[in-house]
Scaffold this motif. Structure first.
Motif, PDB file in Angstrom:
ATOM      1  N   PRO A  83       0.810  -1.226   0.000  1.00 59.35           N
ATOM      2  CA  PRO A  83       0.000   0.000   0.000  1.00 59.35           C
ATOM      3  C   PRO A  83       0.840   1.272   0.000  1.00 59.35           C
ATOM      4  CG  PRO A  83      -0.866  -1.574   1.580  1.00 59.35           C
ATOM      5  CD  PRO A  83       0.456  -2.109   1.115  1.00 59.35           C
ATOM      6  N   ASP A  84       2.009   1.244   0.673  1.00 58.56           N
ATOM      7  CA  ASP A  84       2.931   2.381   0.651  1.00 58.56           C
ATOM      8  C   ASP A  84       4.337   1.871   0.898  1.00 58.56           C
ATOM      9  OD1 ASP A  84       3.526   2.423   3.584  1.00 58.56           O
ATOM     10  OD2 ASP A  84       1.400   2.928   3.720  1.00 58.56           O
ATOM     11  N   SER A  85       5.315   2.765   0.790  1.00 56.04           N
ATOM     12  CA  SER A  85       6.721   2.365   0.868  1.00 56.04           C
ATOM     13  C   SER A  85       7.123   1.848   2.247  1.00 56.04           C
ATOM     14  CB  SER A  85       7.618   3.547   0.485  1.00 56.04           C
ATOM     15  OG  SER A  85       7.384   4.652   1.355  1.00 56.04           O
ATOM     16  N   THR A  86       6.368   2.194   3.281  1.00 56.34           N
ATOM     17  CA  THR A  86       6.715   1.749   4.635  1.00 56.34           C
ATOM     18  C   THR A  86       6.075   0.403   4.976  1.00 56.34           C
ATOM     19  OG1 THR A  86       4.820   2.940   5.606  1.00 56.34           O
ATOM     20  CG2 THR A  86       6.911   4.136   5.410  1.00 56.34           C
ATOM     21  N   ASP A  87       5.159  -0.064   4.121  1.00 55.27           N
ATOM     22  CA  ASP A  87       4.451  -1.313   4.386  1.00 55.27           C
ATOM     23  C   ASP A  87       5.279  -2.496   3.893  1.00 55.27           C
ATOM     24  OD1 ASP A  87       2.380  -3.547   3.809  1.00 55.27           O
ATOM     25  OD2 ASP A  87       1.250  -2.077   4.976  1.00 55.27           O
ATOM     26  N   ALA A  88       5.232  -3.603   4.639  1.00 57.12           N
ATOM     27  CA  ALA A  88       5.997  -4.794   4.260  1.00 57.12           C
ATOM     28  C   ALA A  88       5.422  -5.468   3.030  1.00 57.12           C
ATOM     29  CB  ALA A  88       6.032  -5.777   5.424  1.00 57.12           C
ATOM     30  N   PRO A 110      -8.156  -6.565   5.467  1.00 57.46           N
ATOM     31  CA  PRO A 110      -8.100  -6.271   4.030  1.00 57.46           C
ATOM     32  C   PRO A 110      -7.448  -4.915   3.771  1.00 57.46           C
ATOM     33  CG  PRO A 110     -10.288  -5.807   4.863  1.00 57.46           C
ATOM     34  CD  PRO A 110      -9.500  -6.375   6.024  1.00 57.46           C
ATOM     35  N   LEU A 111      -7.244  -4.596   2.505  1.00 64.02           N
ATOM     36  CA  LEU A 111      -6.688  -3.295   2.148  1.00 64.02           C
ATOM     37  C   LEU A 111      -7.669  -2.185   2.497  1.00 64.02           C
ATOM     38  CD1 LEU A 111      -5.128  -4.099  -1.341  1.00 64.02           C
ATOM     39  CD2 LEU A 111      -3.870  -3.417   0.705  1.00 64.02           C
ATOM     40  N   PRO A 112      -7.166  -1.022   2.933  1.00 63.21           N
ATOM     41  CA  PRO A 112      -8.075   0.100   3.239  1.00 63.21           C
ATOM     42  C   PRO A 112      -8.701   0.664   1.968  1.00 63.21           C
ATOM     43  CG  PRO A 112      -5.784   0.788   3.413  1.00 63.21           C
ATOM     44  CD  PRO A 112      -5.766  -0.695   3.226  1.00 63.21           C
ATOM     45  N   ASP A 113      -9.865   1.275   2.105  1.00 61.77           N
ATOM     46  CA  ASP A 113     -10.572   1.849   0.958  1.00 61.77           C
ATOM     47  C   ASP A 113      -9.738   2.909   0.240  1.00 61.77           C
ATOM     48  OD1 ASP A 113     -12.719   0.244   1.490  1.00 61.77           O
ATOM     49  OD2 ASP A 113     -13.822   1.769   2.642  1.00 61.77           O
ATOM     50  N   THR A 140      -8.458   2.152  -5.318  1.00 61.61           N
ATOM     51  CA  THR A 140      -8.416   2.584  -6.725  1.00 61.61           C
ATOM     52  C   THR A 140      -7.081   2.216  -7.351  1.00 61.61           C
ATOM     53  OG1 THR A 140      -9.940   4.414  -6.298  1.00 61.61           O
ATOM     54  CG2 THR A 140      -8.586   4.554  -8.280  1.00 61.61           C
ATOM     55  N   ARG A 141      -5.980   2.521  -6.643  1.00 60.22           N
ATOM     56  CA  ARG A 141      -4.655   2.174  -7.144  1.00 60.22           C
ATOM     57  C   ARG A 141      -4.485   0.666  -7.240  1.00 60.22           C
ATOM     58  NH1 ARG A 141      -0.904   3.401  -3.559  1.00 60.22           N
ATOM     59  NH2 ARG A 141      -2.203   4.430  -2.009  1.00 60.22           N
ATOM     60  N   PHE A 142      -4.992  -0.039  -6.226  1.00 59.66           N
ATOM     61  CA  PHE A 142      -4.881  -1.502  -6.229  1.00 59.66           C
ATOM     62  C   PHE A 142      -5.642  -2.104  -7.412  1.00 59.66           C
ATOM     63  CE2 PHE A 142      -6.631  -5.670  -4.936  1.00 59.66           C
ATOM     64  CZ  PHE A 142      -5.440  -6.373  -4.808  1.00 59.66           C
ATOM     65  N   SER A 143      -6.835  -1.604  -7.689  1.00 60.47           N
ATOM     66  CA  SER A 143      -7.641  -2.129  -8.800  1.00 60.47           C
ATOM     67  C   SER A 143      -6.931  -1.934 -10.135  1.00 60.47           C
ATOM     68  CB  SER A 143      -9.016  -1.454  -8.820  1.00 60.47           C
ATOM     69  OG  SER A 143      -9.741  -1.745  -7.639  1.00 60.47           O
ATOM     70  N   ASP A 144      -6.270  -0.781 -10.308  1.00 64.15           N
ATOM     71  CA  ASP A 144      -5.504  -0.538 -11.535  1.00 64.15           C
ATOM     72  C   ASP A 144      -4.348  -1.529 -11.652  1.00 64.15           C
ATOM     73  OD1 ASP A 144      -7.160   1.565 -12.165  1.00 64.15           O
ATOM     74  OD2 ASP A 144      -5.821   3.109 -11.350  1.00 64.15           O
ATOM     75  N   TYR A 145      -3.691  -1.781 -10.523  1.00 60.47           N
ATOM     76  CA  TYR A 145      -2.574  -2.735 -10.496  1.00 60.47           C
ATOM     77  C   TYR A 145      -3.065  -4.144 -10.844  1.00 60.47           C
ATOM     78  CZ  TYR A 145       1.175  -5.640  -8.565  1.00 60.47           C
ATOM     79  OH  TYR A 145       2.166  -6.568  -8.402  1.00 60.47           O
ATOM     80  N   VAL A 146      -4.181  -4.537 -10.253  1.00 62.72           N
ATOM     81  CA  VAL A 146      -4.751  -5.864 -10.508  1.00 62.72           C
ATOM     82  C   VAL A 146      -5.076  -6.040 -11.983  1.00 62.72           C
ATOM     83  CG1 VAL A 146      -6.821  -7.295 -10.148  1.00 62.72           C
ATOM     84  CG2 VAL A 146      -5.627  -6.295  -8.190  1.00 62.72           C
ATOM     85  N   LEU A 147      -5.653  -5.011 -12.592  1.00 61.24           N
ATOM     86  CA  LEU A 147      -6.022  -5.091 -14.005  1.00 61.24           C
ATOM     87  C   LEU A 147      -4.795  -5.353 -14.876  1.00 61.24           C
ATOM     88  CD1 LEU A 147      -8.188  -4.842 -16.175  1.00 61.24           C
ATOM     89  CD2 LEU A 147      -7.780  -2.362 -16.203  1.00 61.24           C
ATOM     90  N   LYS A 148      -3.700  -4.650 -14.594  1.00 57.13           N
ATOM     91  CA  LYS A 148      -2.469  -4.842 -15.370  1.00 57.13           C
ATOM     92  C   LYS A 148      -1.900  -6.245 -15.158  1.00 57.13           C
ATOM     93  CE  LYS A 148      -1.157   0.065 -15.280  1.00 57.13           C
ATOM     94  NZ  LYS A 148      -0.189   1.061 -14.761  1.00 57.13           N
ATOM     95  N   GLN A 149      -1.929  -6.717 -13.908  1.00 55.44           N
ATOM     96  CA  GLN A 149      -1.408  -8.056 -13.618  1.00 55.44           C
ATOM     97  C   GLN A 149      -2.256  -9.135 -14.293  1.00 55.44           C
ATOM     98  OE1 GLN A 149       1.499  -8.948 -11.722  1.00 55.44           O
ATOM     99  NE2 GLN A 149       1.828  -6.802 -12.255  1.00 55.44           N
TER     100      GLN A 149
END
Length: 426
Positions: A240-245, A392-395, A399-408
């Motif tokens: 989710p961000d650069s500080t997250d594992a 789960p991932l926060p709301d 949006t960013r996650f959904s875009d990433y999923v689509l590309k994957q």
């Protein structure tokens, strides 16, 4: 109108400028912000000296070998005539960097010796794996340093149609079995690998690491899809961000991790399922079997399917060596017929921790683990239980996650089953 005097001054200035240009050119100067022109030298050859571990190979006699059984640092260096005082000094300094007792048979080492008649050992390099190394510098005062070989990574694909077990499918396709282990760990919460069957399939995007175009290590899985009984199970690694594992999520942003793993073993097969009426192979009579039997070679590690506290680690005639774990006020699990336990009563355990080893103690005809599961004090079939995912991932990131999923998903769709492909890391 120019006078003779004006023309004389003009010619003088021009002469000065010409001289200045000639001088500047001879000095090979350049204007600020510009590269000075490179002057090619005739009859000159640029020689690139091959190096390894940062050492120029042409400066030493180099020998490579593998540590054999019952061979140790001392015995190896003695073969190269390193004196005992130097070896003791080396061992003493090494313990703060790398414990020489961890050197194991099968690992590679390289010896760099002087090219003179003495063949004095200058450097000894031990490689615990293909990437990491420990260098012992014997050139002056003994120094010990660690390092890593230069590694490049490529995004590659693996895919296949199940034929036998997951592990067997990987072996038959020639894909690194280590990737099968990673895939099994990834789906340990969502796919019952003991009920997969021929015709199920998988596609994986993963990182493959190379040293000088030689594959050395299978990296992390980036995304995957596993089709079982016509249902697709997706997995996407996401930070989710650069500080997250970072963790693995399904296409809806739900973590793949749940309260319990599907099974207490990584690879095996079910030999007897949960049943209210089963013919007991030892007692030779029909009775209920409120557990699930997983056959595996003796000594195979048994893992706790969830976090909890060991409430029993004992032996009795029927169960043999067994471990029982209380996970919370609702759930309890038990693991029977171990050759030996690895935990004691009162000990806290984590999900995936080894708690014992497969055996055939008690009423058992062969090595296996009988896995039992309680919910609210009643034994139930663990394979029929559904557990909520972890956080789960926060709301805010969906949006960013959904875009990433689509590309994957688009990349996974391009993977031809059975074909190996190299993709862009972008």
């Amino acid at each position: 109108m120019f006078t003779h005097r004006d023309w004389g001054i003009a010619f003088s200035l021009m002469a000065v400028l010409i001289v200045a240009v000639i001088v500047l050119s001879s000095l090979n100067l350049s204007l600020p912000g510009e590269k000075a022109p490179q002057v090619a030298k005739r009859d000159s050859t640029v020689i690139i000296v091959p190096r390894r571990f940062g050492l120029a190979l042409d400066s030493f006699n180099v020998s490579e070998s593998i540590i054999q059984k019952n061979e140790y640092l001392t015995s190896i260096l003695e073969l190269y005539n390193v004196d005992s005082n130097t070896i003791k000094n080396l061992q003493s300094k090494s313990k703060y960097v790398y414990d020489v007792r961890r050197m194991k048979a099968g690992s590679q080492y390289t010896v760099f010796s002087s090219k003179d008649t003495l063949h004095k050992v200058c450097y000894f390099v031990y490689q615990p794996n293909a990437i990491d190394y420990v260098m012992y510098d014997l050139t002056d005062s003994v120094k010990v340093v660690t390092g890593k070989r230069q590694v490049t990574a490529r995004l590659e694909t693996a895919s296949g149609i199940i034929n036998g077990s997951l592990y067997e499918t990987f072996q038959k396709s020639g894909t690194d079995p280590a990737l099968a282990m990673k895939l099994a760990d990834l789906y340990a919460y969502t796919v019952d690998f003991y009920s997969i069957h021929d015709g199920d399939y998988f596609k994986v995007l993963y990182e493959q690491r190379y040293i000088k175009d030689e594959p050395v290590e299978t990296g992390a899985i980036q995304s995957a899809v596993f089709s079982h009984n016509g249902e697709k199970f997706y997995a996407f690694y996401y930070k989710p961000d650069s500080t997250d594992a970072g963790d693995y999520y399904d296409e809806k942003g739900k973590s793949l991790r749940t309260l319990f793993l599907k099974a207490p073993l990584k690879f095996s097969h079910i030999t007897s399922g949960y049943s209210l009426r089963r013919f007991h192979p030892v007692q030779k009579r029909w009775k209920t079997h409120l557990g699930t039997d997983y056959a595996a070679p003796e000594g195979t590690p048994i893992i706790s399917t969830g976090d909890g506290v060991v409430i029993e680690s004992e032996y009795n005639n029927n169960n043999g060596n067994f471990v029982k774990i209380k996970h919370d006020d609702t759930y309890t699990t038990q693991y029977l017929h171990m050759t030996k336990q690895a935990v004691r009563a009162g000990q806290s355990v984590r999900q995936g921790q080894v708690i014992g080893y497969v055996g055939s103690t008690g009423l058992a005809t062969g090595p296996h683990v009988c896995y039992r599961f309680w919910k609210n004090g009643k034994q139930v079939n663990p394979l029929q239980q559904s557990f909520p995912p972890s956080i789960p991932l926060p709301d805010s990131v969906m949006t960013r996650f959904s875009d990433y999923v689509l590309k994957q998903q688009q990349q996974l769709n391009t993977v031809n089953i059975g074909a190996v492909q190299t993709l862009s890391m972008n």
